[in-house]
Design a protein around this motif. Structure first.
Motif, PDB file in Angstrom:
ATOM      1  N   VAL A  52     -34.439   6.103   7.018  1.00 56.62           N
ATOM      2  CA  VAL A  52     -34.351   4.935   7.884  1.00 56.62           C
ATOM      3  C   VAL A  52     -34.224   3.699   7.005  1.00 56.62           C
ATOM      4  N   LEU A  53     -33.203   2.893   7.272  1.00 55.35           N
ATOM      5  CA  LEU A  53     -32.963   1.662   6.512  1.00 55.35           C
ATOM      6  C   LEU A  53     -33.252   0.451   7.390  1.00 55.35           C
ATOM      7  N   LEU A  54     -33.885  -0.547   6.781  1.00 55.32           N
ATOM      8  CA  LEU A  54     -34.204  -1.778   7.508  1.00 55.32           C
ATOM      9  C   LEU A  54     -33.665  -2.972   6.724  1.00 55.32           C
ATOM     10  N   PRO A  55     -32.439  -3.427   7.019  1.00 58.47           N
ATOM     11  CA  PRO A  55     -31.913  -4.637   6.393  1.00 58.47           C
ATOM     12  C   PRO A  55     -32.399  -5.879   7.129  1.00 58.47           C
ATOM     13  N   ILE A  56     -32.162  -7.042   6.557  1.00 60.10           N
ATOM     14  CA  ILE A  56     -32.351  -8.280   7.307  1.00 60.10           C
ATOM     15  C   ILE A  56     -30.989  -8.697   7.862  1.00 60.10           C
ATOM     16  N   PRO A  57     -30.970  -9.444   8.975  1.00 64.26           N
ATOM     17  CA  PRO A  57     -29.704  -9.719   9.668  1.00 64.26           C
ATOM     18  C   PRO A  57     -28.908 -10.875   9.079  1.00 64.26           C
ATOM     19  N   THR A  58     -28.545 -10.767   7.794  1.00 65.52           N
ATOM     20  CA  THR A  58     -27.601 -11.706   7.193  1.00 65.52           C
ATOM     21  C   THR A  58     -26.497 -10.908   6.525  1.00 65.52           C
ATOM     22  N   THR A 116     -30.402   6.321   9.650  1.00 65.09           N
ATOM     23  CA  THR A 116     -30.578   5.445  10.806  1.00 65.09           C
ATOM     24  C   THR A 116     -30.831   4.035  10.295  1.00 65.09           C
ATOM     25  N   ILE A 117     -30.032   3.088  10.752  1.00 61.84           N
ATOM     26  CA  ILE A 117     -30.169   1.696  10.330  1.00 61.84           C
ATOM     27  C   ILE A 117     -30.737   0.894  11.494  1.00 61.84           C
ATOM     28  N   LEU A 118     -31.857   0.243  11.246  1.00 64.65           N
ATOM     29  CA  LEU A 118     -32.488  -0.597  12.263  1.00 64.65           C
ATOM     30  C   LEU A 118     -31.920  -2.008  12.146  1.00 64.65           C
ATOM     31  N   VAL A 119     -31.391  -2.517  13.243  1.00 66.48           N
ATOM     32  CA  VAL A 119     -30.778  -3.838  13.258  1.00 66.48           C
ATOM     33  C   VAL A 119     -31.676  -4.785  14.052  1.00 66.48           C
ATOM     34  N   ALA A 164     -37.763   8.950   4.140  1.00 68.84           N
ATOM     35  CA  ALA A 164     -38.223   7.645   3.652  1.00 68.84           C
ATOM     36  C   ALA A 164     -37.837   6.542   4.617  1.00 68.84           C
ATOM     37  N   LEU A 165     -38.557   5.448   4.501  1.00 68.29           N
ATOM     38  CA  LEU A 165     -38.183   4.160   5.094  1.00 68.29           C
ATOM     39  C   LEU A 165     -37.842   3.236   3.938  1.00 68.29           C
ATOM     40  N   ILE A 166     -36.610   2.742   3.907  1.00 72.40           N
ATOM     41  CA  ILE A 166     -36.158   1.853   2.833  1.00 72.40           C
ATOM     42  C   ILE A 166     -35.868   0.496   3.456  1.00 72.40           C
ATOM     43  N   VAL A 167     -36.567  -0.543   2.987  1.00 76.65           N
ATOM     44  CA  VAL A 167     -36.524  -1.840   3.654  1.00 76.65           C
ATOM     45  C   VAL A 167     -35.991  -2.918   2.719  1.00 76.65           C
ATOM     46  N   ASN A 168     -35.481  -3.963   3.308  1.00 82.77           N
ATOM     47  CA  ASN A 168     -35.066  -5.141   2.553  1.00 82.77           C
ATOM     48  C   ASN A 168     -36.275  -5.793   1.892  1.00 82.77           C
ATOM     49  N   PHE A 169     -36.032  -6.531   0.808  1.00 75.98           N
ATOM     50  CA  PHE A 169     -37.175  -7.069   0.068  1.00 75.98           C
ATOM     51  C   PHE A 169     -37.907  -8.189   0.791  1.00 75.98           C
ATOM     52  N   PHE A 170     -37.382  -8.676   1.920  1.00 76.76           N
ATOM     53  CA  PHE A 170     -38.116  -9.627   2.752  1.00 76.76           C
ATOM     54  C   PHE A 170     -38.934  -8.937   3.853  1.00 76.76           C
ATOM     55  N   ALA A 171     -38.891  -7.626   3.940  1.00 71.41           N
ATOM     56  CA  ALA A 171     -39.500  -6.909   5.061  1.00 71.41           C
ATOM     57  C   ALA A 171     -40.679  -6.057   4.606  1.00 71.41           C
ATOM     58  N   THR A 172     -41.519  -6.591   3.724  1.00 64.92           N
ATOM     59  CA  THR A 172     -42.620  -5.787   3.195  1.00 64.92           C
ATOM     60  C   THR A 172     -43.694  -5.494   4.236  1.00 64.92           C
ATOM     61  N   GLY A 173     -43.683  -6.191   5.364  1.00 61.94           N
ATOM     62  CA  GLY A 173     -44.609  -5.829   6.432  1.00 61.94           C
ATOM     63  C   GLY A 173     -44.422  -4.402   6.896  1.00 61.94           C
ATOM     64  N   ALA A 174     -43.212  -3.857   6.721  1.00 60.64           N
ATOM     65  CA  ALA A 174     -42.938  -2.473   7.109  1.00 60.64           C
ATOM     66  C   ALA A 174     -43.680  -1.472   6.228  1.00 60.64           C
ATOM     67  N   ILE A 175     -44.213  -1.925   5.094  1.00 60.49           N
ATOM     68  CA  ILE A 175     -45.046  -1.043   4.276  1.00 60.49           C
ATOM     69  C   ILE A 175     -46.234  -0.547   5.095  1.00 60.49           C
ATOM     70  N   ASP A 176     -46.789  -1.418   5.938  1.00 63.14           N
ATOM     71  CA  ASP A 176     -47.919  -1.030   6.784  1.00 63.14           C
ATOM     72  C   ASP A 176     -47.506   0.025   7.795  1.00 63.14           C
ATOM     73  N   VAL A 177     -46.317  -0.137   8.372  1.00 64.65           N
ATOM     74  CA  VAL A 177     -45.802   0.854   9.314  1.00 64.65           C
ATOM     75  C   VAL A 177     -45.685   2.211   8.630  1.00 64.65           C
ATOM     76  N   ALA A 178     -45.080   2.227   7.452  1.00 58.34           N
ATOM     77  CA  ALA A 178     -44.889   3.480   6.716  1.00 58.34           C
ATOM     78  C   ALA A 178     -46.224   4.133   6.375  1.00 58.34           C
ATOM     79  N   ALA A 179     -47.193   3.317   5.973  1.00 56.02           N
ATOM     80  CA  ALA A 179     -48.508   3.859   5.628  1.00 56.02           C
ATOM     81  C   ALA A 179     -49.181   4.481   6.843  1.00 56.02           C
ATOM     82  N   ASP A 180     -49.086   3.823   7.990  1.00 48.88           N
ATOM     83  CA  ASP A 180     -49.694   4.349   9.217  1.00 48.88           C
ATOM     84  C   ASP A 180     -49.106   5.697   9.608  1.00 48.88           C
ATOM     85  N   LEU A 181     -47.818   5.890   9.311  1.00 45.31           N
ATOM     86  CA  LEU A 181     -47.130   7.111   9.732  1.00 45.31           C
ATOM     87  C   LEU A 181     -46.949   8.119   8.600  1.00 45.31           C
ATOM     88  N   ASP A 182     -47.525   7.835   7.447  1.00 40.84           N
ATOM     89  CA  ASP A 182     -47.395   8.721   6.271  1.00 40.84           C
ATOM     90  C   ASP A 182     -45.935   8.927   5.857  1.00 40.84           C
TER      91      ASP A 182
END
Length: 477
Positions: free
Chosen positions: A7-13, A35-38, A109-127
């Motif tokens: 799962v990829l999480l970019p920022i919308p720019t 899967t790309i989350l927009v 894995a969940l791979i996120v943009n470097f502005f989206a570190t809040g998703a680290i908490d999501v990943a930790a909650d879901l292992d």
């Protein structure tokens, strides 16, 4: 057979999402479903960026998150996008949890943009293992990680420092060339970078759009943990250059490319300033005067200022007869072209006629230029572009720098642009040196992606980690 889902999480720019789309294609080549989350922002449309990939038939899915309330209290674009991505956490968690339940492929894995570190908490909650995709260079990553140490060493603002800023593995950076968000330490723009950099220690790894031969000293410093003293540095995977490929046939028919077909090899300097680059009427006049005096052949992609959204300047097509000096087009028509709209930058840089690139030093543009062996003339405008310009010139040796009046909205005088273009395109020792180094870097970029090349080896190492880390729903807390 699908090896797993990422799962990829970019920022919308545009720049960030296009770079992450290239990572998606690379993962697909290694038989991962993607899967790309927009995350939608009304004033930052990205539909054009994803349309081609969505229609490609690749196993890449797009999940458009529901809109959330936009932040009202923010201090610049970086602070805005960080706060906005933080607000998306509950939606991100719902989608990732659904993908775990669906069971069609193990979630790697969940791979996120470097502005989206809040998703680290999501990943930790879901292992689920969490990585950051870092769309800029290793020098900027090193600087981000080293910010807490610089905070301890220096109390004053960077602009007030008399000495150069020194970061392990990075060439000395003049204080005036520090990234724009770092110039006011009490601003939300600065503190959000400190926050993100600290959270990187929690990551499974950092995937970065660079390659070993381009930034060897910086990548060694990162590997040795020198940029985050007292904190963990996760493994860094340089897998670049990841660059979007444009439609070749469409490019060949574009008016800019047709005009280039009639120019001698390596004779044209190309001016283009990215998705945010635009100028007021006074600066446009200075550029025109500088190009006219330089005597060089030129192709100038000209966009002008429009409105602003969330601290991010918008631009619009130029009405050439309204913004250019009277008679300029007539006087330069034998050797120049001004294009008032979007131009196929990658295709233009790849054209045999282009011999130099006047650029804002956005990292995607730098990589596009270097992949084609085209040296750069740096005119930084926003974000980390000022430090990029220094690194490209002083450490990589592939660029020259313009004298930019940073306090005056990054203004460049006509005579300074004339000097820079003459030096870059002429027979000066500086010009010959950067042209030779750019050609050498082009060969290194090609080698990095070949069998046994550093980026291919690093990508294979990442794939092995993704396979080892695959998560099934049964492991969810």
């Amino acid at each position: 057979m699908t090896k797993g889902r990422v799962v990829l999480l970019p920022i919308p720019t545009a720049g960030h999402i296009m770079s992450m789309l290239e990572l998606a294609k690379l993962l697909h080549r290694y038989h991962f479903s993607v899967t790309i989350l927009v995350a939608p922002v009304p004033a930052l449309p990205v539909d054009d960026c994803i349309a081609t990939v969505a229609a490609s038939g690749l196993d890449i899915d797009f999940c458009h998150l529901q809109p959330v309330d936009l932040p009202n209290d923010f201090d610049g674009p970086e602070d805005f996008i960080s706060a906005y991505m933080e607000e998306q956490k509950h939606l991100i968690k719902s989608v990732v949890h659904y993908l775990l339940r669906s069971g069609d492929a193990p979630l790697s894995a969940l791979i996120v943009n470097f502005f989206a570190t809040g998703a680290i908490d999501v990943a930790a909650d879901l292992d689920v293992p969490c990585y950051v995709y870092f769309a800029s260079n290793a020098a900027f990553l090193a600087l981000m990680l080293y910010l807490p140490t610089l905070e301890e060493k220096f109390n004053q603002e960077f602009e007030e420092m008399e000495e150069e800023v020194r970061v392990p593995g990075v060439c000395p950076i003049p204080p005036i060339s520090m990234p724009s968000p770092f110039l006011r330490k009490k601003s939300g723009r600065y503190t959000c970078f400190v926050h993100h950099g600290r959270r990187y220690s929690e990551l499974k790894g950092i995937v970065i759009n660079t390659f070993v031969d381009l930034e060897p000293a910086t990548l060694r410093a990162l590997e040795d943990g020198l940029c985050a003293p007292g904190r963990r540095t996760p493994p860094v995977y340089p897998v670049g250059p990841l660059i979007a490929r444009e439609d070749g046939e469409k490019n060949r028919q574009h008016e800019c490319v047709v005009w280039l077909d009639g120019q001698p090899a390596r004779s044209v300097v190309f001016l283009c300033f990215g998705s945010r680059g635009c100028f007021n009427a006074v600066q446009v006049g200075e550029i025109a005067a500088g190009l006219e005096r330089s005597g060089s052949r030129f192709l100038w992609a000209l966009r002008v200022e429009s409105d602003e959204a969330f601290g991010i300047p918008n631009r619009e097509d130029a009405r050439l007869e309204e913004v250019l000096p009277e008679g300029f087009l007539e006087r330069t028509k034998a050797r120049g072209m001004v294009w008032p709209s979007w131009a196929p930058q990658a295709g233009i840089l790849a054209h045999r006629a282009v011999g130099g690139f006047v650029t804002h030093c956005g990292w995607n543009s730098c990589l596009e230029s270097l992949q084609c062996g085209v040296p750069l003339l740096g005119w930084p405008l926003h974000a980390e572009q000022h430090s990029n310009a220094v690194v490209m010139a002083e450490e990589m040796g592939v660029a020259l720098q313009l004298k930019v009046e940073r306090a005056n909205d990054n203004f460049v005088k006509a005579e300074e642009l004339e000097r820079g273009v003459r030096t870059l395109m002429g027979e000066s020792e500086e010009g010959r040196r950067v042209r030779a180094k750019a050609e050498e870097t082009m060969a290194a970029a090609k080698k990095a992606r070949e069998e046994g090349g550093s980026s291919l080896v690093n990508m294979q190492a990442l794939v092995e980690e993704l396979l080892l880390s695959s998560v099934q729903f049964s492991s969810v807390k």
